[in-house]
Write an enzyme that holds these catalytic residues in place. Structure first.
Site, mmCIF file in Angstrom:
data_model
loop_
_atom_site.group_PDB
_atom_site.id
_atom_site.type_symbol
_atom_site.label_atom_id
_atom_site.label_comp_id
_atom_site.label_asym_id
_atom_site.label_seq_id
_atom_site.Cartn_x
_atom_site.Cartn_y
_atom_site.Cartn_z
ATOM 1 N N GLY A 178 -13.978 18.878 -23.894
ATOM 2 C CA GLY A 178 -14.924 18.448 -22.870
ATOM 3 C C GLY A 178 -16.383 18.545 -23.278
ATOM 4 N N CYS A 215 2.702 -5.913 -6.651
ATOM 5 C CA CYS A 215 2.327 -6.897 -7.667
ATOM 6 C C CYS A 215 3.072 -8.205 -7.410
ATOM 7 C CB CYS A 215 2.663 -6.365 -9.052
ATOM 8 S SG CYS A 215 2.455 -7.590 -10.361
ATOM 9 N N CYS A 245 5.560 -8.641 -10.690
ATOM 10 C CA CYS A 245 6.689 -7.750 -10.969
ATOM 11 C C CYS A 245 7.170 -7.010 -9.737
ATOM 12 C CB CYS A 245 6.336 -6.753 -12.074
ATOM 13 S SG CYS A 245 5.219 -5.439 -11.541
ATOM 14 N N CYS A 294 -0.673 -6.267 -11.354
ATOM 15 C CA CYS A 294 -0.906 -5.054 -12.128
ATOM 16 C C CYS A 294 -2.093 -5.263 -13.055
ATOM 17 C CB CYS A 294 0.303 -4.728 -13.006
ATOM 18 S SG CYS A 294 1.815 -4.439 -12.093
ATOM 19 N N CYS A 335 3.335 -4.683 -16.827
ATOM 20 C CA CYS A 335 3.808 -5.622 -15.810
ATOM 21 C C CYS A 335 4.856 -6.570 -16.406
ATOM 22 C CB CYS A 335 2.628 -6.415 -15.262
ATOM 23 S SG CYS A 335 3.069 -7.590 -13.960
HETATM 24 ZN ZN LIG Z 1 3.049 -6.220 -12.096
#
Ligand SMILES: [Zn+2]
Lengths: 356, 298
Positions: free
Chosen positions: B54, B264, B267, B286, B292
């Protein structure tokens, strides 16, 4: 591997590249030769070299031609090229008084030690656009013979020395000799040594420095007032390296530079009111605008003493590639971040409507 | 050190007689655009970054063939890490086909000759802007995120010296106050992407901006995440199996993006980060295009 799926974006890029290349290279006019850039657009070439931090007139000309005259684009091409090269050697430091002057202006004195050379300058030329070929100089024209200024070396009477001799200059010369800060290898951030500030400004975008200066005149900043210029110089300096076998100094070339001293009237309550101080500007090529702004801002930054954000502004916001690159990145797709922002707007509204 | 070796090698192999020849020989040997010295320097900075999770490590960012702000930092990290056996996946907004992803990928492959892929399980280096792939990643992956603004505290403090002090002393009180004020004024914490996170209970980092959806993926991840900010000349890292906690209050749970039951249109998934086509019915898809596509094919 999943290669074919990535074709559409590539085709768009290749088409764009093709359009640029074809429309540029097949323009009905003659292709511009490199010596036309270096010979006829010398100030543009100088600016590219200065903002690139690389003395290479031919490469700068190539970059300008490839970038269709876009200065930032040319600087980008040149600096990215430099990234592919290792470092062979470091030159031996050279004294600024070793300059072969082609121009020297000393506004602070009517008759300074050493010459006043107006040189090649349009400072006092009426800015009237020449729309015919009538004024083009002919080689046989005897009124325009070149002077021999290039052979002139200054006496050692630079204005800071003169003022010091008169006991009118605060002395903040240092006795040690630290290695200069290399901004290309270590990022400079406040608090930084003066060498980091000076090299950042030497490589800065000219317009950015001019603006940093002008903000003090009509803008919100008040770090400086109008200074008196002690030296404005343009000339040629040698590049010497140490011979790897003999250890002796060998001259391997030269470069041109602009050098400026800005004499500042010290008027702060904590300052020495009996003396002046001086700011320093130095950059590749012939670029007086930049060197003058730099000298002004150098002394302004010292006097500010890290009280305000000036040092940070100069170190971190004046690089042309940094600022232009980040500005233009806004053209990239941001639909993921934007979707997330829209989602938060809806969330805030839902709470406000009491639906949570 | 490496410089001398290379110079001598070039001299022995081809006996250049001029400086120009010597320089020319050096440039033709460049694997992955940068000279070896630069790549070593970046790797040293990355090692430091991994050792201090970090912490923003300054490095001598080089000018790249892409502009600053366009992935020059991520590209330098990728080029410093890449070896001949690697395969690279590059995405922008989750899409392998985005123009910037395509451009960065071809720079990597052209300068190294390594394989490219859109599949996470085939890739060893994944360079990304604004997303973490939906797929599981493991110890064999290095995720390289392009970072526009590496300083998580810039919204509350502009002065570089003060920012350095705040990180050094882990003085993050003003960050907490700003989150509290945000919650009080707006009813929710309005930070959208780049949500600030505490890494290994020590440093607050800027999460690049990836959406909040991706943040839980960084916690105790099996993979190494490297962050490259070229313009601001910093790198930082989240090593594998490191705690990454989004800053929030005990009674204010951290919220990822939601899309009100949207799925989506390609998909049918509701369990991925979805992006929207404005003003259309069934407008969601997506953001991760490779993921996807695989959902549709399996
Ligand atoms: Zn998708």
């Amino acid at each position: 591997m999943g290669y074919a799926a990535a074709r559409g974006g590539l085709n768009a890029i290749l088409t764009a590249e093709n359009l640029v290349r074809r429309l540029r290279d097949l323009d009905p006019s003659e292709r511009i030769e490199l010596d036309q850039f270096t010979g006829r657009l010398r100030l543009l070439v100088d600016r590219v070299m200065g903002e690139s931090g690389l003395w290479a007139p031919e490469l700068a000309a190539m970059a300008l031609r490839q970038g269709e005259g876009d200065l930032i684009e040319a600087v980008h091409l040149l600096r990215a090229y430099k990234s592919t090269l290792g470092r062979l050697d470091t030159a031996i430091p050279v004294h600024a008084n070793d300059i072969q002057l082609v121009r020297r202006v000393v506004p602070a004195f009517r008759e300074p030690g050493g010459p006043q050379i107006l040189g090649r300058s349009t400072d006092y030329t009426a800015r009237m656009l020449t729309t015919t070929d009538r004024d083009i100089v002919d080689a046989s024209d005897s009124t325009t013979t070149l002077d021999t200024a290039l052979k002139t070396r200054p006496s050692n009477s630079r204005m800071s020395d003169v003022l010091r001799d008169m006991d009118l200059l605060v002395d903040r010369r240092r006795t040690d000799d630290p290695e200069p800060f290399d901004i290309t290898r270590t990022p400079a951030k406040p608090p930084a040594p003066r060498s980091a500030l000076l090299s950042s400004m030497a490589r800065a975008e000219t317009g950015a420095l001019v603006n940093q200066w002008y903000r003090n005149i009509l803008g919100p900043d008040g770090y400086l007032h109008e200074v008196t210029l002690g030296e404005v110089r343009h000339g040629k300096l040698p590049i010497n390296v140490r011979h790897p076998m003999t250890g002796g100094s060998v001259n391997i070339g030269s470069f041109r530079a602009t050098e400026v001293e800005a004499i500042e009237d010290l008027n702060g309550s904590e300052e020495d009111r009996t003396r002046f101080d001086v700011g320093y500007g130095f950059c590749f090529g012939h670029n007086e605008r930049k060197a003058i702004a730099m000298a002004n801002l150098d002394i302004a930054c010292y006097r500010d003493g890290a009280k305000s954000g000036l040092e940070q502004s100069l170190l971190m916001t004046t690089d042309g590639l940094d600022s232009a690159g980040f500005l233009e990145h806004l053209k990239l797709p941001h639909y993921v971040t934007f979707r997330s922002m829209v989602e938060r707007k809806v969330a805030v509204r839902r709470v406000a409507d009491g639906k949570n | 050190m490496g410089r001398t070796e290379m110079t001598l090698e070039a001299t022995v192999n081809s006996s250049p007689t001029t400086i120009a020849e010597l320089v020319g020989h050096r440039t033709t040997e460049t694997f992955a655009l940068l000279d070896e010295e630069s790549k070593r320097e970046i790797r040293r900075a990355l090692l430091q970054a991994v050792c201090i999770p970090g912490y923003q490590v300054p490095f001598g960012s080089r000018e790249m063939p892409v502009a600053r702000g366009w992935g020059s930092g991520g590209l330098q990290v990728t080029l410093a890490c890449v070896g001949a056996d690697d395969a690279v996946k590059v995405i922008d907004q989750g899409d392998d086909e985005g123009v910037n992803a395509v451009n960065l990928r071809r720079l990597v492959t052209m300068s190294t000759g390594i394989d490219e892929t859109t599949e996470v399980d085939e890739a060893t280096l994944i360079q990304s802007r604004h997303r973490i792939p939906e797929d599981d990643m493991n110890e064999n992956h290095i995720l390289i995120l392009q970072v526009p603004v590496p300083e998580p505290l810039r919204g509350i403090e502009r002065d570089i010296r003060e920012l350095a002090r705040m990180h050094a002393e882990a003085d993050y009180s003003r960050m907490w106050v700003s989150l509290y004020e945000d919650k009080v004024r707006n009813g929710v914490i309005t930070q959208s992407t780049g949500y600030p996170c505490l890494v290994a209970s020590r440093y607050i980092v800027a999460t690049t901006p990836i959406p909040r959806w991706d943040i839980p993926r960084l916690h105790q991840s099996k993979f190494l995440t490297l962050f490259g900010a070229g313009r601001e000349k910093r790198v930082y890292a989240i090593p594998p199996y490191t705690d990454v906690e989004p800053l929030t209050f005990e009674d204010v749970p951290f919220e990822v993006e939601s899309a009100d039951g949207a799925t989506c249109r390609l998909c049918g998934s509701s369990d991925s980060f979805l992006v929207e086509m404005p003003g259309k019915q069934e407008s969601w898809s997506c953001s991760d295009t490779a993921w996807c596509r695989r959902q549709r094919n399996t």
